[in-house]
Design a protein around this motif. Structure first.
Motif, mmCIF file in Angstrom:
data_model
loop_
_atom_site.group_PDB
_atom_site.id
_atom_site.type_symbol
_atom_site.label_atom_id
_atom_site.label_comp_id
_atom_site.label_asym_id
_atom_site.label_seq_id
_atom_site.Cartn_x
_atom_site.Cartn_y
_atom_site.Cartn_z
ATOM 1 N N ARG A 263 80.494 -111.098 60.640
ATOM 2 C CA ARG A 263 79.054 -111.380 60.802
ATOM 3 C C ARG A 263 78.252 -110.080 60.684
ATOM 4 N NH1 ARG A 263 75.926 -115.495 61.926
ATOM 5 N NH2 ARG A 263 74.159 -115.261 63.311
ATOM 6 N N PHE A 264 78.743 -109.010 61.290
ATOM 7 C CA PHE A 264 78.077 -107.712 61.216
ATOM 8 C C PHE A 264 77.965 -107.267 59.756
ATOM 9 C CE2 PHE A 264 77.948 -103.134 61.063
ATOM 10 C CZ PHE A 264 77.019 -102.808 62.032
ATOM 11 N N ILE A 265 79.082 -107.331 59.042
ATOM 12 C CA ILE A 265 79.104 -106.876 57.643
ATOM 13 C C ILE A 265 78.177 -107.720 56.774
ATOM 14 C CG2 ILE A 265 80.577 -106.748 55.586
ATOM 15 C CD1 ILE A 265 82.829 -105.835 57.517
ATOM 16 N N LEU B 111 72.153 -105.747 55.217
ATOM 17 C CA LEU B 111 71.016 -106.338 54.520
ATOM 18 C C LEU B 111 69.743 -106.230 55.364
ATOM 19 C CD1 LEU B 111 70.062 -107.827 52.011
ATOM 20 C CD2 LEU B 111 70.687 -109.970 53.129
ATOM 21 N N TYR B 112 69.868 -106.435 56.671
ATOM 22 C CA TYR B 112 68.722 -106.285 57.575
ATOM 23 C C TYR B 112 68.204 -104.848 57.547
ATOM 24 C CZ TYR B 112 66.141 -105.776 61.937
ATOM 25 O OH TYR B 112 65.194 -105.480 62.877
ATOM 26 N N TRP B 113 69.113 -103.878 57.618
ATOM 27 C CA TRP B 113 68.688 -102.474 57.568
ATOM 28 C C TRP B 113 68.001 -102.153 56.247
ATOM 29 C CZ3 TRP B 113 73.828 -100.032 59.712
ATOM 30 C CH2 TRP B 113 73.856 -100.196 61.106
ATOM 31 N N LEU B 114 68.560 -102.654 55.139
ATOM 32 C CA LEU B 114 67.957 -102.416 53.824
ATOM 33 C C LEU B 114 66.551 -103.018 53.762
ATOM 34 C CD1 LEU B 114 68.234 -101.391 50.900
ATOM 35 C CD2 LEU B 114 69.189 -103.641 50.333
ATOM 36 N N MET C 296 60.008 -105.289 62.145
ATOM 37 C CA MET C 296 59.966 -106.300 61.094
ATOM 38 C C MET C 296 60.133 -107.649 61.786
ATOM 39 S SD MET C 296 62.079 -106.398 57.536
ATOM 40 C CE MET C 296 63.578 -107.126 58.154
ATOM 41 N N GLN C 297 59.089 -108.447 61.808
ATOM 42 C CA GLN C 297 59.031 -109.626 62.657
ATOM 43 C C GLN C 297 60.247 -110.552 62.574
ATOM 44 O OE1 GLN C 297 56.850 -109.598 64.985
ATOM 45 N NE2 GLN C 297 57.652 -111.451 65.876
ATOM 46 N N PRO C 298 60.823 -110.836 61.392
ATOM 47 C CA PRO C 298 61.989 -111.722 61.386
ATOM 48 C C PRO C 298 63.232 -111.114 62.048
ATOM 49 C CG PRO C 298 60.986 -111.644 59.212
ATOM 50 C CD PRO C 298 60.326 -110.580 60.046
ATOM 51 N N GLY C 299 63.158 -109.864 62.444
ATOM 52 C CA GLY C 299 64.303 -109.204 63.072
ATOM 53 C C GLY C 299 64.722 -109.823 64.388
ATOM 54 N N TRP C 300 63.851 -110.599 65.022
ATOM 55 C CA TRP C 300 64.212 -111.195 66.306
ATOM 56 C C TRP C 300 65.429 -112.097 66.167
ATOM 57 C CZ3 TRP C 300 64.686 -116.323 67.267
ATOM 58 C CH2 TRP C 300 64.101 -117.203 66.350
ATOM 59 N N SER C 301 65.548 -112.791 65.038
ATOM 60 C CA SER C 301 66.648 -113.743 64.902
ATOM 61 C C SER C 301 67.988 -113.044 64.672
ATOM 62 C CB SER C 301 66.370 -114.758 63.792
ATOM 63 O OG SER C 301 66.331 -114.113 62.544
ATOM 64 N N ALA C 302 67.947 -111.856 64.076
ATOM 65 C CA ALA C 302 69.200 -111.137 63.856
ATOM 66 C C ALA C 302 69.762 -110.568 65.157
ATOM 67 C CB ALA C 302 68.987 -110.002 62.847
#
Length: 126
Positions: free
Chosen positions: A71-73, A78-81, A118-124
């Motif tokens: 899951r991390f990989i 992609l989130y960091w990018l 980055m607002q969608p980051g909450w779900s990650a």
């Protein structure tokens, strides 16, 4: 069965996208705008289906570290990018960028503050 659920999960995700972009996409189409206005309901459907699929997948392989590693990989790079792309490399001087990269809520647990630059980051982070 999982493929059918994945399709439904994709529709749920697209309904949320439609909700967020309806002002740009459907402003001249009242019927489509009214449908897209209900897209927020896709969030709950998406998470319910995702939970069921996660259960089905982990039932076959009970090694939690393997699950977490995969899951991390799959998600974090992609989130960091995306974070660095949309915020720009100049954001590396902002401590909130690093907190977001480590999934530390910006409000320190205060529900009134954003959880990521980055607002969608909450779900990650959940």
């Amino acid at each position: 069965m999982i493929k059918t659920l994945q399709i439904l999960r994709g529709i749920a995700a697209l309904s949320v996208v439609g909700f967020h972009f309806r002002v740009y996409l459907f402003a001249d189409f009242p019927v489509l705008d009214a449908c897209a206005a209900q897209g927020f309901m896709g969030v709950n459907l998406f998470f319910i289906i995702s939970g069921f699929i996660m259960y089905q997948v982990t039932e076959r392989n009970r090694d939690p570290w393997k699950f977490i590693g995969r899951r991390f990989i799959r998600i974090v790079p992609l989130y960091w990018l995306a974070l660095l792309t949309f915020r720009g490399l100049g954001s590396l001087t902002n401590p909130d960028t690093y907190r977001s990269m480590l999934f530390i809520p910006l409000g320190g647990g205060n529900r009134d503050r954003r959880s990521s630059v980055m607002q969608p980051g909450w779900s990650a982070g959940h």
